[in-house]
Design a protein around this motif. Structure first.
Motif, PDB file in Angstrom:
ATOM      1  N   ARG A   7       0.834  -1.214   0.000  1.00 40.47           N
ATOM      2  CA  ARG A   7       0.000   0.000   0.000  1.00 40.47           C
ATOM      3  C   ARG A   7       0.860   1.252   0.000  1.00 40.47           C
ATOM      4  N   ARG A   8       0.266   2.309  -0.497  1.00 39.87           N
ATOM      5  CA  ARG A   8       0.935   3.601  -0.443  1.00 39.87           C
ATOM      6  C   ARG A   8       0.668   4.205   0.936  1.00 39.87           C
ATOM      7  N   GLY A  61       5.545   6.823   0.298  1.00 39.61           N
ATOM      8  CA  GLY A  61       5.993   5.831  -0.662  1.00 39.61           C
ATOM      9  C   GLY A  61       5.162   4.562  -0.536  1.00 39.61           C
ATOM     10  N   VAL A  62       5.714   3.485  -1.070  1.00 35.96           N
ATOM     11  CA  VAL A  62       5.000   2.215  -1.027  1.00 35.96           C
ATOM     12  C   VAL A  62       5.692   1.289  -0.030  1.00 35.96           C
ATOM     13  N   ALA A  63       4.909   0.724   0.881  1.00 34.39           N
ATOM     14  CA  ALA A  63       5.465  -0.219   1.842  1.00 34.39           C
ATOM     15  C   ALA A  63       5.783  -1.515   1.116  1.00 34.39           C
ATOM     16  N   LEU A 108       9.929  -1.353   5.486  1.00 35.05           N
ATOM     17  CA  LEU A 108      10.702  -0.871   4.343  1.00 35.05           C
ATOM     18  C   LEU A 108       9.778  -0.068   3.436  1.00 35.05           C
ATOM     19  N   LEU A 109      10.189   1.151   3.176  1.00 35.71           N
ATOM     20  CA  LEU A 109       9.373   2.075   2.396  1.00 35.71           C
ATOM     21  C   LEU A 109      10.125   2.459   1.130  1.00 35.71           C
ATOM     22  N   ARG A 110       9.520   2.158  -0.025  1.00 31.35           N
ATOM     23  CA  ARG A 110      10.163   2.573  -1.276  1.00 31.35           C
ATOM     24  C   ARG A 110       9.659   3.963  -1.632  1.00 31.35           C
TER      25      ARG A 110
END
Lengths: 324, 155
Positions: free
Chosen positions: A279-280, A293-295, A305-307
């Motif tokens: 999810r965002r 970001g996206v998990a 971790l977040l991209r």
């Protein structure tokens, strides 16, 4: 756990299918029939509905809606959790009581339960609304042999347990939001706050405090737009006793996995129950810094971790997570 | 010359208010100086000949004034990765202030990691000399978060 005579009478009544004679209870507990009679009379006063007939004995009809130690401990399938149970009609916070006990050396697995908390705690001085008889408010004393760096696994393990207990007892689909918020229909029904005391490099004790909204009505949740209760979600009253027992049993299970070094297994269980991964999200740190970001997953320490949109991956150790 | 003899010299110097003493023998020189910057006699030894045995500085002669610069502080370090909180909640005052005397049980801050709140105690008696982390700052394992010195009464 050590049971009082009255607790043992409760166990006999709960365990009996139908009537049980006063004589049988008296014989089993090695007390007089008069004593049995007096205890049963007292139980009726405290909310147990029991019918008593001269030649048949006593039969339990309904239990009081209270999380009495004798009820929680009856047929509780745990190795550690609930070895002893302390009960309060009202307290400031079950974690305050548990902390006091732990400082005096109370052993791991002991549980403090209250019907009402006057200052149930959330993070950063926030309050957990704890009206009498509506929720499950309990704290567990643990003495985990974990390095402090791994302590976040306590958070993950307890969250998995709360989620499993709610699914099992209320038949609701619940999801975890990192690290341990339990969401039903996107709203919060359970909060878990762990407090630890460390001595040098080891954990002296941990207090896992749990607050679950069980039978609050929509009306009672007014002013808490992000909160829900099991009753609101299912439309019917849910047994607090069953939820409390199911949680202790589920946590006993995940905690055992953790103590046996099953970090990977805990992470996998958490990922399976999560509503965060893929999810965002927006993470806001206490200092107000926002990361969006996206998990993408959890690392081996349980950190999120977040991209980021830049393509870089950021490791999140704390803060408020909002799913967008 | 042995330690016992050096001790005797220092004692004699103290008793007679002698501020400097130098003795030279074969392959060996001992110089003891006492000045206003020293609280007690300081011993400086120096071996001239390479063959001479090293003479340890006798402990009873006291520490040399030069060895100690500013009062040494020790540090309270973070036992884990997490967020540093200087107060129990945003609207409450900090657990401790610079200059405050603390003891083993004084809570100095909270480190939070994934909703695990760890109340950090001073774990020693002393005085807070500095706060080395900001409220809400992410701290690493082993980061120095407070500087703590000896309690005032001990000075």
């Amino acid at each position: 756990m050590e049971l009082s005579t009255e607790d043992r009478i409760i166990h006999r009544l709960v365990g009996a299918q139908g009537f049980i004679s006063g004589e049988e209870i008296a014989h089993d507990l090695r007390i007089s029939r008069t004593a049995v009679w007096n205890h049963v009379a007292h139980l009726k006063e405290t909310g147990f509905e029991i019918e008593s007939f001269p030649h048949l004995g006593h039969r339990l009809l309904t239990l009081p809606d209270k999380l009495l130690p004798a009820l929680v401990s009856h047929d509780l399938k745990t190795r550690l959790m609930g070895r002893s149970i302390m009960y309060f009609e009202e307290t400031t916070s079950t974690s305050d009581e548990a902390d006091r006990l732990a400082r005096k050396g109370e052993r791991a697995g002991s549980v403090v339960i209250a019907e009402k908390q006057t200052s149930g705690r959330g993070r950063m001085g926030r309050v957990w609304e704890s009206p009498v008889g509506k929720g499950v408010y309990l704290s567990i004393i643990l003495r985990p042999a974990l390095p402090p760096a791994r302590i976040s696994f306590i958070t993950l393990s307890s969250a998995i347990a709360a989620r499993n207990a709610i699914q099992q007892c209320a038949g609701l689909r619940a999801f975890l939001k990192w690290p341990n918020d339990l969401l039903i229909s996107g709203k919060k029904a359970c909060g878990i706050l762990t407090e630890i005391k460390t001595e040098a490099d080891r954990i002296d004790y941990a207090i896992v405090g749990v607050g679950m909204n069980v039978n609050q009505t929509l009306f009672q949740l007014q002013g808490l737009p992000e909160a829900t209760s099991l009753r609101v979600e299912t439309g019917v009253a849910v047994s607090r006793l069953e939820i409390a027992k199911a949680f202790l049993e589920a946590f006993d299970h995940t905690y055992t996995i953790l103590m046996e070094g099953g970090y990977k297994e805990i992470i996998d269980l958490w990922l399976g129950a999560s509503e965060t991964i893929g999810r965002r999200i927006i993470v806001r740190s206490l200092s107000g810094e926002k990361s969006e970001g996206v998990a993408t997953g959890l690392d081996e320490d349980g950190c999120l971790l977040l991209r980021l949109d830049t393509g870089m991956t950021k490791r999140i150790t704390g803060g408020d997570v909002r799913i967008v | 010359m042995n330690i016992k003899e050096i001790k005797e010299i220092v004692t004699l110097m103290n008793e007679n208010e002698i501020t400097e003493f130098i003795i030279e023998r074969e392959g060996f020189k001992l110089s003891i100086k006492k000045g206003p910057q020293f609280e007690r006699a300081a011993v400086i030894t120096q071996a001239i000949a390479p063959a001479a045995p090293a003479i340890p500085i006798p402990a009873s002669a006291g520490q040399t004034g030069e060895a100690k610069s500013e009062p040494e502080g020790t540090f309270i370090v973070s036992p884990m990765v997490g967020t540093f909180y200087s107060s129990p909640s945003p609207d409450l005052p900090s657990f401790v202030q610079v200059g405050q005397e603390v003891d083993e049980e004084t809570v100095v801050c909270i480190i939070e990691a994934m909703k695990v709140m760890n109340e950090i105690k001073a774990e020693r008696k002393g005085k807070i000399l500095g706060v080395l982390a900001e409220n809400g700052e992410a701290v690493e394992f082993g980061k120095k978060i407070f500087k703590i010195g000896d309690p005032s009464a001990a000075k």
